[in-house]
Write an enzyme that holds these catalytic residues in place. Sequence first.
Site, PDB file in Angstrom:
ATOM      1  N   ASN A   1       0.703   4.680  -0.417  1.00 51.99           N
ATOM      2  CA  ASN A   1      -0.320   5.604   0.970  1.00 51.99           C
ATOM      3  C   ASN A   1      -1.624   5.405   1.642  1.00 51.99           C
ATOM      4  OD1 ASN A   1      -1.545   8.350   1.771  1.00 51.99           O
ATOM      5  ND2 ASN A   1      -0.389   9.046   1.152  1.00 51.99           N
TER       6      ASN A   1
ATOM      7  N   ILE B   1       0.928  -1.109   0.031  1.00 54.10           N
ATOM      8  CA  ILE B   1       0.107   0.452   0.315  1.00 54.10           C
ATOM      9  C   ILE B   1       0.786   1.018   0.160  1.00 54.10           C
ATOM     10  CG2 ILE B   1      -1.906   0.875   1.011  1.00 54.10           C
ATOM     11  CD1 ILE B   1      -2.767  -1.326  -0.421  1.00 54.10           C
TER      12      ILE B   1
ATOM     13  N   GLY C   1      -8.330   0.022  -6.893  1.00 54.80           N
ATOM     14  CA  GLY C   1      -9.433   0.678  -7.306  1.00 54.80           C
ATOM     15  C   GLY C   1     -10.529   0.117  -7.967  1.00 54.80           C
ATOM     16  N   GLU C   2     -10.429  -1.157  -7.724  1.00 47.61           N
ATOM     17  CA  GLU C   2     -11.567  -2.188  -8.228  1.00 47.61           C
ATOM     18  C   GLU C   2     -11.702  -2.612  -7.105  1.00 47.61           C
ATOM     19  OE1 GLU C   2     -10.410  -0.551 -12.351  1.00 47.61           O
ATOM     20  OE2 GLU C   2     -12.384  -1.506 -12.190  1.00 47.61           O
TER      21      GLU C   2
END
Lengths: 327, 777
Positions: free
Chosen positions: B665, B663, B738-739
């Site tokens: 951020n 990850i 995102g998905e």
Amino acid sequence: MNDFTYLQATQAKEATSAVRDNKGAAFIAGGTTLLDLMKLNVENHDQLVDINMLAFKGIEPTADGLRIGALERMSDVGEHPLVVQNYPAVSQSLLLAASPQLRNMASIGGNILQRTRCGYFRDTAFPCNKRVPGSGCPAQDGENKGLAILGTSKACIATFPGDLPVALAALDAVLLLENAKGKQRRVPLVDFHLLPGNTPEKETVLEPGELIVSITIPAATHARKSTYLKVRERTSYAYALASAAVGLDVQGGQIRSARVALGGVGTKPWRSPEAEKILTGAPATEATFRAAAAAAVHDAQPREQNRFKVELAQNTLVRALMELAKA
Amino acid sequence: MENEPAFFETSPKPNVVGKPLNRVDGRDKVMGRAKYAAEYPLPGLTYGVLKTSDIAKGRVQSIDTSVAMKEPGVIAIFTHENLPKLAKTPNDADGKKAIGAPMGFMPLTSDMIYYAGQPVAVVVADTFERATHAARLVRVNYAADKPIAAYTNPAAQLFNPEKIQDGKADGHTRRGDAKTALAGAPVKLSATYTHAINHHNPMEPGATTAVWEAPDRLTVYESTQGVTRTQKALSTMLGLPQEQVRVITKFIGGGFGCKGSCWPHTVLTVQAAKAVGRPVKLVLTRQQQFTSMGHREDQTQTLNVGATQDGKLLALVHTKTSTTSPWDNYAEANSKIINLLYDCPTFESSYELARANVMTSTFTRAPGEAPGSFAIECAMDDLAYQLGIDPIEIRLRNYAEKDPSTGQPWSSKSLRECYARGAELFGWSKRNPKAGLTRDGNTLVGWGMATASYPVHNSQGTARVRLYADGHAVVQSGATDLGTGTYTVMTQVAADSLGLPPEKIRFELGDTKLPTAPNSGGSVAAGTVSSSVYAAAQDVWERLTKIAIKDPKSPLFKAKPEDVAMENGRLQLKASPAKGEDFMALMKRAGLDDIEGTGQGKYGAGYETGRPGNPAGPNNNTESAGKHSMHSFGAHFCEVHVDPQLGTVRVTRWVSVHAAGRILNAKTARSQIIGGSIFGIGAALMEATARDPNYARYTNADLADYHIPVNADIPDMTVEFIDEHDPYINAMGVKGIGEISMVGVSAAVANAVFHATGKRVRDLPITPNKILGTKAV
């Protein structure tokens, strides 16, 4: 949107005669519905007459109730201590409507005149008897989930979308109107909106150029003990699938007087004398409320997608009455 | 893979990567300094407005523009009769492929009308208001035919396509003999799931500002998720060399898939600008947004499940029926996630399409995985209740230790940890195993959960780093920041890769003049672009190392390049770190004001296999090309309060735990998961575009009547990530989020509704009309 001229009226007469004398003219106060419909080319006016300078203001007690100027904004009326205290259904109906930005702009006179959200009315590519008389009503066999089940006709099933007028209908509000001759008349809110019948384009009793000056709401126990319940698909900024404005005066478990109006289900703010008749004099119990709710939708004529509103309207009404009776 | 060093090895202790850095572009956005596609005040700018079709099928018999042309300020009106021809259109299969067009039809190339809202004219005027007014005055006479509105129309002809999703997925998949296995299964479930039409509805609608710098050179400020894909589409259609079309997207107000392709309104704006010889700006109205950039198609899925009495899956048979356009065989590939989510020995899926008078549907956040997960995750819940097994337990009993659809091992999978941590955060152990029994006043309370998964697609990109001797750097890649934090996370990656503080880095993106990057879509941007930036920084260090070891004044003189490492901006010997020097000292001595490096980052199977790919191409179906199956996984937990009498469903608690590699951020990632979950809650509870069955025209094409969640619909959300190290997916070990944030969300909500009420709603969205009549069990 077409080009239009703009007139800022400072006197009522100036405004009313301008609109009476020009079929293409329209009043503008908050403009939250009017400009929207003009951008969609649903309404096409060649002149807008701004009435915001007129003296139709003030929220003040009268000998037997409350008088509200038609140009008061939804947010100001909804939050006014006298309204909150003596007419909770009115306050709630306003504060559950639209968004804060819209409530800050919209006048309550304009809110009473809000036009339907029927998708067929709002899109000029569709036929619509309300927009183009005689063109047809595709909503009857189309996307009618949000449309009306009460007061409908073969020509139109468009829902009256507002909240405040439902509360006003329940609480016996009376509108003061003024025409271009300066003549004033009083019309109860329940008689102000018209059923669509064969002329859905005619929505109110207003004459050309006639304006709403103010609204009076009589004081009553059932007004002080009133509530507005709104059911919708999201928690805020949505039109009612069904709503109920109710007022009850209960003493010793018996209902002395009752006021009932439904929103989101009628072609106009739907006062229900049938429900009130069952409630009045009866014990304030769920069984009574259920019977009243059944009477309120007795004449419902649902279409394919809005059949659920028959049940939802009843449940909404019962819930509102139960909450009032408990309070 | 051996040739590409990984971030893990070279930078075992990231300094700012992973930290909750504030958005580097946040201040510009709130100050109004961030410029969007329609915000470039160019000299001589004119305004384009679309006139769209009132009918859904038929022909334009005649168009009368004479009245509109007489209006003041009107410069030109283009129709199919006078719009200059394109060099290539997507109207045939070859053209469509060459352009990479999302739709095999370009409006204004003939008099044919195929869908309501199809552009029939473009009006150009000196102001937006005048163009809008003139568009209204354009009179169009139509010869209307009766349209088909959807696959549900009895007159619609259903067919089984060989390929779906533009040929990127198979229309029929078989693994083992699922039908026989199903027939013999001791436990059988069969259910049908319906999904409404959804529209992406980004805050910023489609917007284009087109400027012809010369008769054969074009600049387009565009609201797109991919500048390079738009550049390629436009240059192909215009017959220009690709480099003579420049596309710029510095900021974008949401995309969600609808801005992943170049749509007709962009092309029409460019054509109009060329014809009038002035820049043209065109912004879709909200109503036009509903008929200009695709949508998630209306669809029905049937899922048959065969299982043992212990809840072990034996067979999955899936079919999907959906609406597509007159030209394209587009359907989201729902079955892919159903094929791989659980360890099931047999699987079969097929697709059925009906042509209707609608524009082509397109990828909508988690295309395929979102509705596919609704079916499989509701079915698993049903199976759990039917067999009296906890919903998490039944998923663990079917836990796929390798990818059942390909037989490949996972590159990494931390789904067990997601279940466990999510359950702990949510308090799942206190769940009443029986549905319909928890009451709170007038409402019934329910808890539901669902699994999420999303593939690491095959992708690659490039980046350039220019490091200055004064200790700052400019880092560039032609990516798009959808608002999710690309500017910020790439600044972090560049900072650690260069050993500089983030404030010494400027990251530039969104311009075809920059090194090519893939579309920001399919969750590929974070992993691809970060790996590219990292690789470009490595290139800089290699160049500097070469200089150092030849410089007699350097402490590293005559060292072997492989013995030199970079640590916090310092080149030093791995064996004796004290021996080394700061890059600034080295560069100054060498007389270098700056030094540039470039890098190519691969993401997905291409990284593992080392095979090249097309960075700007559409997501190709080559995820399984490597040794490993690459996916992120997660779990959503949801509490709802359902009012069975009023039909309302309110989400009151939410926990999402995901494992998606590194990850970059912690803050922007959390925000992205929250955003995706809300997107899914919208689809679950309220989002539905209504298409009139007789006119094939939308009746709620605005944001008052097409409901998306408001603040009051959403509770505080708890989001966590599981630490996950994946060396196979890319140099940064980033999978992308995102998905996956939206996959499984609608099932988690529907499962909670079932737990609350005992009523299974399989028809999205779960609006009050579908809840009414529910009695507590």
